[in-house]
Design an enzyme around this catalytic site. Structure first.
Site, PDB file in Angstrom:
ATOM      1  N   PHE A 134      26.554 -39.417 -26.291  1.00  0.00           N
ATOM      2  CA  PHE A 134      27.276 -40.029 -27.267  1.00  0.00           C
ATOM      3  C   PHE A 134      26.126 -41.208 -27.244  1.00  0.00           C
ATOM      4  O   PHE A 134      25.356 -42.041 -26.278  1.00  0.00           O
ATOM      5  CB  PHE A 134      28.130 -40.696 -26.775  1.00  0.00           C
ATOM      6  CG  PHE A 134      28.954 -41.885 -27.613  1.00  0.00           C
ATOM      7  CD1 PHE A 134      29.909 -42.010 -28.781  1.00  0.00           C
ATOM      8  CD2 PHE A 134      28.213 -43.815 -26.914  1.00  0.00           C
ATOM      9  CE1 PHE A 134      30.279 -43.224 -29.509  1.00  0.00           C
ATOM     10  CE2 PHE A 134      28.769 -44.384 -28.037  1.00  0.00           C
ATOM     11  CZ  PHE A 134      29.235 -44.662 -28.739  1.00  0.00           C
ATOM     12  N   ASP A 141      18.909 -42.806 -22.471  1.00  0.00           N
ATOM     13  CA  ASP A 141      19.560 -43.828 -22.364  1.00  0.00           C
ATOM     14  C   ASP A 141      20.211 -43.948 -21.232  1.00  0.00           C
ATOM     15  O   ASP A 141      21.632 -43.971 -20.478  1.00  0.00           O
ATOM     16  CB  ASP A 141      20.374 -43.571 -23.886  1.00  0.00           C
ATOM     17  CG  ASP A 141      21.675 -44.190 -24.258  1.00  0.00           C
ATOM     18  OD1 ASP A 141      21.520 -45.255 -23.674  1.00  0.00           O
ATOM     19  OD2 ASP A 141      22.686 -44.149 -25.590  1.00  0.00           O
ATOM     20  N   LYS A 192      24.391 -53.071 -22.994  1.00  0.00           N
ATOM     21  CA  LYS A 192      25.897 -53.091 -22.436  1.00  0.00           C
ATOM     22  C   LYS A 192      25.964 -53.948 -21.040  1.00  0.00           C
ATOM     23  O   LYS A 192      25.237 -55.464 -21.509  1.00  0.00           O
ATOM     24  CB  LYS A 192      26.591 -51.082 -21.602  1.00  0.00           C
ATOM     25  CG  LYS A 192      26.879 -50.784 -22.908  1.00  0.00           C
ATOM     26  CD  LYS A 192      27.743 -50.249 -22.278  1.00  0.00           C
ATOM     27  CE  LYS A 192      28.840 -49.294 -24.033  1.00  0.00           C
ATOM     28  NZ  LYS A 192      28.067 -48.115 -23.990  1.00  0.00           N
TER      29      LYS A 192
HETATM   30  C1  LIG Z   1      28.122 -47.274 -25.174  1.00  0.00           C
HETATM   31  C2  LIG Z   1      26.833 -47.017 -25.883  1.00  0.00           C
HETATM   32  C3  LIG Z   1      25.627 -46.999 -27.050  1.00  0.00           C
HETATM   33  C4  LIG Z   1      25.936 -47.911 -27.337  1.00  0.00           C
HETATM   34  O1  LIG Z   1      26.366 -49.109 -27.464  1.00  0.00           O
HETATM   35  P1  LIG Z   1      26.995 -50.069 -28.719  1.00  0.00           P
HETATM   36  O2  LIG Z   1      26.821 -51.682 -27.753  1.00  0.00           O
HETATM   37  O3  LIG Z   1      28.598 -49.975 -28.501  1.00  0.00           O
HETATM   38  O4  LIG Z   1      26.242 -49.465 -30.073  1.00  0.00           O
HETATM   39  C5  LIG Z   1      24.871 -46.059 -26.517  1.00  0.00           C
HETATM   40  N1  LIG Z   1      24.641 -45.001 -25.672  1.00  0.00           N
HETATM   41  C6  LIG Z   1      25.089 -45.063 -24.835  1.00  0.00           C
HETATM   42  C7  LIG Z   1      25.522 -44.065 -23.378  1.00  0.00           C
HETATM   43  C8  LIG Z   1      27.084 -46.032 -24.772  1.00  0.00           C
HETATM   44  O5  LIG Z   1      27.002 -45.674 -23.429  1.00  0.00           O
END
Ligand SMILES: *Cc1c(COP(=O)(O)O)cnc(C)c1O
Length: 415
Positions: free
Chosen positions: A147, A232, A261
């Site tokens: 994700f 990520d 985040k």
């Molecule tokens: C939440 C998340 C995203 C996307 O972040 P948004 O601010 O919702 O666009 C990308 N990668 C990971 C691992 C995430 O948990």
């Protein structure tokens, strides 16, 4: 403590959303009106413990006094210039973040998905201009079950039908391999491979932790084959997994950090790509950007977040409270209520024994007891409370969660 029946006022607020908002989420039926630390209060005055922390964007707690003070001050000083000019908070932020990551430079954006997009563009540009891959051929290796956000390019390499169905045509140039399989990573590399994009822990997949040694192996393979390792750490980073970065758990340093985040302290969207100059240096003026990216308000907050992480206290709290919660949940597993408990710091994925109901049903039971947790993929409940959670609050989560599982078991057995 928690909700018995919802008031007409709270039901009306829910109905309003169901009527006027697109139905791209299915929230639990609670309307949060205020919050403090790890506690939230609904419209009727019922209090709950927040065990999701906005998918770890609120790692430092709701209304964190340090972050609020900085935000309020910056709000009254300067909020937006765009990058057409320099702003006072921008320099200190990029220096602090680059140094925290032990990298040369930072490219700030807003949402996590934008940072992932930025990393993809970085890898491709690097592939053509530095590595010498023929134009248009660059490939990026991703992991099954990933994700990385919701943009058209990112969902192009998702394997979740909900994320993909009826959003075609997709962006090409991605190859997916099983998560945790270093042999498959190496086998997927060819002369056109630019990068491996990886979540050190797969959050949305249910706190999926790869077998020990996988990240190290990916680091070794990518270094040897001249491929970028892009981590990520949007959800796994900034204290959540018990370290500043989840990669630290294996002593791995990726070429590219992707952050978001919690970087914005739960106040502003703030994301970034962080890497050395031989990688991020590929960008020249006009080639990438964002009106709000690196805005003064977000940067002031981000600098404070970095300051707070420097002491290690949040990482330590994550390990200590995570261990306590993990031990309690492993006891529930020993009783047969859970089939698996996965844990990294204060980040836990519990797989519910199917005879007790779905994870969603258990989340409803928890909600009724004043615990807000979120299900994912039918059988998994995630627990990721703010890292500022107190000892007594962790005890309360344990007591209420145990009660919820015991009630579910009693109802099953009475059938
Ligand atoms: C939440 C998340 C995203 C996307 O972040 P948004 O601010 O919702 O666009 C990308 N990668 C990971 C691992 C995430 O948990």
């Amino acid at each position: 403590m928690a909700a018995s029946a919802r008031s007409a006022r709270q039901q009306q607020a829910i109905d309003q959303v169901e009527t006027f908002s697109a139905h791209n989420y299915s929230p639990l039926p609670v309307v949060i009106a205020e919050a403090d630390g790890a506690t939230v209060v609904d419209l009727d005055g019922n209090t709950y413990l927040d065990c999701l922390a906005a998918y770890s964007a609120v790692n430092f707690g709701h209304q964190n006094p340090r972050l609020l003070a900085v935000a309020e001050k910056q709000l009254r000083t300067l909020t937006l210039t765009s990058r057409a000019f320099y702003s006072a908070p921008f320099g200190p932020f990029v220096e602090a973040l680059a140094k925290m990551c032990n990298k040369d430079m930072v490219l700030p954006m807003n949402s996590g998905a934008e940072a992932v997009e930025t990393a993809i563009k970085t890898a491709r540009k690097w592939a053509y201009e530095v590595k010498g891959i023929p134009d248009g051929r660059a490939e990026i290796i991703v992991m099954d079950g990933n994700f990385h956000g919701r943009t058209t390019t990112i969902i192009s390499f998702s394997d979740d039908p909900d994320a993909r169905d009826n959003f075609a045509p997709f962006t090409s140039g991605f190859v997916s391999v099983p998560y945790g399989d270093a042999v498959a990573v190496e086998a997927a590399i060819n002369e056109n491979t630019a990068a491996v994009l990886i979540e050190p822990i797969q959050g949305e997949a249910g706190v999926g932790i790869p077998t020990e040694g996988f990240l190290k192996a990916v680091r070794e393979i990518t270094a040897r084959r001249g491929v970028l390792m892009m981590a990520d750490e949007i959800q796994s980073g900034l204290g959540r997994a018990g370290e500043t970065f989840a990669c630290d758990r294996e002593g791995v340093v990726p070429d590219v950090y992707i952050l978001g985040k919690a970087l914005g302290g739960g106040i502003m969207p703030l994301s970034a790509v962080v890497a050395d100059a031989d990688i991020l240096g590929v960008f020249q003026p006009g080639q990438h950007g964002s009106t709000f990216g690196g805005n003064p308000l977000a940067c002031a907050i981000g600098s404070e977040v970095i300051d707070m992480l420097a002491t290690g206290e949040f990482q330590e709290a994550s390990r200590v409270q995570g261990k306590k919660l993990g031990d309690a949940f492993r006891a529930l597993m020993a009783k047969g209520y859970l089939t698996e408990v996965r844990q990294a710091g204060l980040w836990l994925g519990l797989d519910v024994e199917p005879s007790l109901g779905t994870a969603r049903e258990l989340c409803y039971r928890l909600l009724a007891k004043g615990i807000l947790a979120k299900d994912t993929h039918t059988k998994t409940i995630r627990f990721a409370p703010p890292l500022v959670i107190t000892d007594a609050q962790v005890d309360e989560i344990i007591a209420k969660t145990t009660e919820a599982f015991e009630e579910a078991a009693a109802q099953r057995d009475a059938k």
